[in-house]
Design an enzyme around this catalytic site. Structure first.
Site, mmCIF file in Angstrom:
data_model
loop_
_atom_site.group_PDB
_atom_site.id
_atom_site.type_symbol
_atom_site.label_atom_id
_atom_site.label_comp_id
_atom_site.label_asym_id
_atom_site.label_seq_id
_atom_site.Cartn_x
_atom_site.Cartn_y
_atom_site.Cartn_z
ATOM 1 N N LYS A 93 49.113 44.626 32.256
ATOM 2 C CA LYS A 93 47.778 44.140 32.596
ATOM 3 C C LYS A 93 47.883 42.691 33.000
ATOM 4 C CE LYS A 93 43.272 44.530 32.541
ATOM 5 N NZ LYS A 93 43.317 44.249 33.983
ATOM 6 N N GLN A 114 51.380 36.240 30.250
ATOM 7 C CA GLN A 114 50.395 37.303 30.031
ATOM 8 C C GLN A 114 50.786 38.207 28.852
ATOM 9 O OE1 GLN A 114 47.947 37.303 32.859
ATOM 10 N NE2 GLN A 114 46.670 38.231 31.309
ATOM 11 N N LYS A 129 51.696 40.801 36.277
ATOM 12 C CA LYS A 129 50.976 39.916 37.200
ATOM 13 C C LYS A 129 51.402 40.274 38.614
ATOM 14 C CE LYS A 129 48.135 36.366 37.313
ATOM 15 N NZ LYS A 129 47.025 35.993 36.414
ATOM 16 N N ASP A 169 42.320 36.970 40.014
ATOM 17 C CA ASP A 169 42.914 35.667 39.660
ATOM 18 C C ASP A 169 42.550 34.741 40.820
ATOM 19 O OD1 ASP A 169 44.765 34.186 37.745
ATOM 20 O OD2 ASP A 169 45.812 33.811 39.610
ATOM 21 N N THR A 212 36.100 34.339 31.267
ATOM 22 C CA THR A 212 37.173 33.354 31.024
ATOM 23 C C THR A 212 36.557 31.991 30.682
ATOM 24 O OG1 THR A 212 38.531 34.574 32.586
ATOM 25 C CG2 THR A 212 39.328 32.424 31.921
ATOM 26 N N ASN A 244 35.935 30.563 39.671
ATOM 27 C CA ASN A 244 35.336 31.419 38.653
ATOM 28 C C ASN A 244 35.406 30.800 37.249
ATOM 29 O OD1 ASN A 244 36.249 33.762 36.528
ATOM 30 N ND2 ASN A 244 34.453 34.321 37.713
ATOM 31 N N SER A 381 38.483 42.189 30.316
ATOM 32 C CA SER A 381 39.064 43.250 31.138
ATOM 33 C C SER A 381 39.439 44.429 30.253
ATOM 34 C CB SER A 381 40.309 42.744 31.869
ATOM 35 O OG SER A 381 39.949 42.032 33.022
HETATM 36 P P1 NDP Z 1 39.395 30.711 41.837
HETATM 37 O O1 NDP Z 1 40.153 31.109 43.035
HETATM 38 O O2 NDP Z 1 38.049 31.258 41.594
HETATM 39 O O3 NDP Z 1 39.283 29.118 41.768
HETATM 40 C C1 NDP Z 1 40.395 28.298 41.760
HETATM 41 C C2 NDP Z 1 39.909 26.864 41.804
HETATM 42 O O4 NDP Z 1 41.019 25.981 41.626
HETATM 43 C C3 NDP Z 1 39.287 26.490 43.134
HETATM 44 O O5 NDP Z 1 38.306 25.514 42.920
HETATM 45 C C4 NDP Z 1 40.479 25.920 43.895
HETATM 46 O O6 NDP Z 1 40.131 25.042 44.948
HETATM 47 C C5 NDP Z 1 41.172 25.174 42.792
HETATM 48 N N1 NDP Z 1 42.602 25.007 43.113
HETATM 49 C C6 NDP Z 1 43.481 25.960 43.499
HETATM 50 N N2 NDP Z 1 44.686 25.429 43.744
HETATM 51 C C7 NDP Z 1 44.554 24.122 43.510
HETATM 52 C C8 NDP Z 1 45.431 23.015 43.583
HETATM 53 N N3 NDP Z 1 46.706 23.172 43.979
HETATM 54 N N4 NDP Z 1 44.940 21.802 43.240
HETATM 55 C C9 NDP Z 1 43.655 21.656 42.842
HETATM 56 N N5 NDP Z 1 42.775 22.653 42.756
HETATM 57 C C10 NDP Z 1 43.217 23.860 43.103
HETATM 58 O O7 NDP Z 1 40.373 31.028 40.591
HETATM 59 P P2 NDP Z 1 40.005 31.187 39.061
HETATM 60 O O8 NDP Z 1 38.901 30.278 38.680
HETATM 61 O O9 NDP Z 1 39.889 32.640 38.793
HETATM 62 O O10 NDP Z 1 41.375 30.712 38.391
HETATM 63 C C11 NDP Z 1 41.616 29.352 38.005
HETATM 64 C C12 NDP Z 1 42.753 29.310 36.996
HETATM 65 O O11 NDP Z 1 42.396 30.083 35.840
HETATM 66 C C13 NDP Z 1 44.082 29.890 37.479
HETATM 67 O O12 NDP Z 1 45.142 29.193 36.865
HETATM 68 C C14 NDP Z 1 44.032 31.313 36.933
HETATM 69 O O13 NDP Z 1 45.324 31.859 36.793
HETATM 70 C C15 NDP Z 1 43.393 31.048 35.578
HETATM 71 N N6 NDP Z 1 42.781 32.221 34.956
HETATM 72 C C16 NDP Z 1 41.799 32.936 35.588
HETATM 73 C C17 NDP Z 1 41.212 34.015 34.948
HETATM 74 C C18 NDP Z 1 40.065 34.742 35.551
HETATM 75 O O14 NDP Z 1 39.493 35.590 34.846
HETATM 76 N N7 NDP Z 1 39.657 34.465 36.763
HETATM 77 C C19 NDP Z 1 41.694 34.475 33.639
HETATM 78 C C20 NDP Z 1 42.664 33.602 33.024
HETATM 79 C C21 NDP Z 1 43.197 32.543 33.695
HETATM 80 P P3 NDP Z 1 40.271 25.512 46.480
HETATM 81 O O15 NDP Z 1 39.040 26.330 46.731
HETATM 82 O O16 NDP Z 1 40.315 24.245 47.223
HETATM 83 O O17 NDP Z 1 41.554 26.308 46.589
#
Ligand code: NDP
Length: 450
Positions: A93, A114, A129, A169, A212, A244, A381
């Site tokens: 998962k 994970q 993943k 993700d 999250t 998110n 999930s």
């Molecule tokens: P999203 O794609 O919804 O959002 C990612 C955010 O991070 C965007 O604002 C993006 O900006 C920014 N970002 C991405 N890359 C970079 C970078 N190199 N430098 C600065 N900002 C950056 O993803 P999520 O919110 O789902 O995920 C965010 C984190 O949380 C990740 O590490 C993910 O693995 C982790 N996570 C997510 C879960 C989930 O349920 N969604 C569960 C557990 C962990 P831009 O639009 O400019 O790319």
């Protein structure tokens, strides 16, 4: 030698020899092995069963071509991945990341983490993943759909509701999950809970979208209450990212009495001393898929600054990194500490560099590591999988209450493990140990030929 135990050192050396060019993966392995040294000392049976040697090697890795046709009729090729890391306690998962920075190392670090995170939730889920080096940014809906369909055409051969259940993700939200689910259903002619994060009209769970970010705040509130007799109330909060996790962390932190003053994306950050207006952010990010910069055109008194790192120079009590890996380095940690931060909790996966973590741990502030603090997404999930198996849907309140209970439980498990193994209050070690023990027991009982 980085490790006290020559056995643990030998496992790490062998991992480096096999995966020498995968720096994110080795960073994640090193952190976990460091935490596990006292466990291995107390449990020689794990060494005998070769648990460490096995846990650092994925059960299966799939890498595949994803070819699709763009709006100009041109053929595009991306590389897809799925790492099925460990199935000792349940089906694999873990999410699917769509971002140009995706490579084998990034997917393996995420899959490895994970394993422990899923174990901490107490739900029966193994670790996996996946992803691709595809960038959904700037693509039309049609292009995203064709990419997702091509991606699933190969992935469908390797997943299933009782085998491997991917989720969202970075870059994979409700839209992408919908296209992937549709394609899986067409190919297999079956309607099963093979993906989570689905839309509510076709098997998704209420509160999954929020899980999250909300879970991060539930964990943080419990940590503040139990370790400092404190809470979010009256605290200034900085949240990085605006996806998110960041959006729903902002929502819950505000509900719990904190004031969130900053958010970012990969171009820059906004600072709003009056507290972020989340309705404006949701409109920009969730509806228009725009850039965070736009916020300043709509909210008076807000500032925009180019570059993401500057967000950590804003004075705050609580910092919640919710964007991506290694976004908070040693230098940023120094600035946060100098400005009086009292708590850092990780919403993103591995957002703090090892140097930053070391500084947080030695300074005595509260530090909630990703594996524990952001486990609310995968936990919910897991709840989505339960609802799909029952062919029932639970109310928002029911799912949210379960999530709340799970996050409190994760904090206490990690805290108790840190106490039991002589590192009281170090939740990095505590989370790694608590997550590991259940998986190690399951691997031991299931025998070696695996
Ligand atoms: P999203 O794609 O919804 O959002 C990612 C955010 O991070 C965007 O604002 C993006 O900006 C920014 N970002 C991405 N890359 C970079 C970078 N190199 N430098 C600065 N900002 C950056 O993803 P999520 O919110 O789902 O995920 C965010 C984190 O949380 C990740 O590490 C993910 O693995 C982790 N996570 C997510 C879960 C989930 O349920 N969604 C569960 C557990 C962990 P831009 O639009 O400019 O790319």
């Amino acid at each position: 030698m980085a490790f006290k135990s020559s056995y643990v050192q030998s496992v790490y050396d062998a991992t480096v020899a096999r995966n020498g060019n995968e720096k994110e993966y080795l960073q994640a392995v090193k952190e976990v092995l460091e935490s596990l040294e006292p466990v291995i000392e107390q449990h020689p049976e794990y060494q005998e069963a070769g648990i460490l040697e096995r846990i650092v090697e994925p059960e299966r890795q799939i890498m595949f071509r994803v070819s699709w046709v763009d709006d100009n009729g041109k053929v595009q090729v991306n590389r897809g991945y799925r790492v099925q890391f460990n199935s000792a306690i349940g089906p694999y998962k873990g999410g699917i990341r769509l971002h140009p920075s995706v490579n084998a190392s990034v997917i393996k670090f995420l899959g490895f983490e994970q394993i422990f995170k899923n174990s901490l939730t107490t739900l029966p889920m193994g670790g996996g993943k996946g992803g691709a080096d595809f960038d959904p940014k700037g693509k039309s809906d049609g292009e995203v759909m064709r990419f997702c369909q091509a991606f699933m055409t190969e992935l469908a051969k390797h997943i299933g509701a009782d085998t491997d259940v991917p989720a969202g993700d970075i870059g994979t939200g409700a839209r992408e999950i919908g296209y992937m689910f549709g394609q899986y259903k067409r190919l297999r002619n079956e309607f099963t809970g093979v993906l989570t994060g689905k839309g509510l009209s076709y098997g998704g769970s209420l509160a999954r979208k929020e899980a999250t970010g909300y879970g991060l705040c539930y964990f943080t509130e419990e940590m503040l209450g139990c370790m400092k007799n404190d809470s979010f109330k009256g605290k200034t909060v900085v949240v990085s990212g605006s996806g998110n996790v960041a959006i729903y962390a902002t929502e819950k932190a505000t509900e719990l009495g904190g004031k969130v003053v900053a958010l970012s994306d990969s171009n820059g950050y906004i600072y709003d001393p009056n507290g972020i207006n989340l309705d404006v952010v949701k409109q920009i990010k969730e509806v228009e898929r725009g850039r965070i910069k736009e916020y300043c055109n709509r909210v008076q008194g807000a500032e925009y600054h180019e570059g993401c790192k500057g967000i950590w120079t804003i004075k705050c009590d609580i910092a919640l990194p919710c964007a991506t890996q290694n976004e908070l380095d040693g230098e940023s940690a120094d600035i946060l500490l100098k400005n009086g931060v009292m708590c850092v909790a990780e919403g993103a996966n591995m957002p703090s560099t090892p140097e930053a973590i070391e500084k947080f741990l030695t300074s005595g502030i509260l530090f909630g590591p990703a594996k524990a603090a952001n486990a609310g997404g995968v936990a919910t999930s897991g709840l989505e999988m339960s609802q799909n198996s029952e062919r029932l849907s639970w109310s928002f309140e029911e799912v949210d209450a379960k999530l709340h209970g799970i996050m409190k439980g994760i904090f206490h498990n990690a805290y108790n493990a840190s106490k039991e193994y002589g590192v009281e209050g170090n939740l990095v070690a505590g989370a790694n140990i608590a997550g590991f023990l259940k998986v190690a027991e399951a691997m031991k009982w299931q025998g070696v030929a695996y």
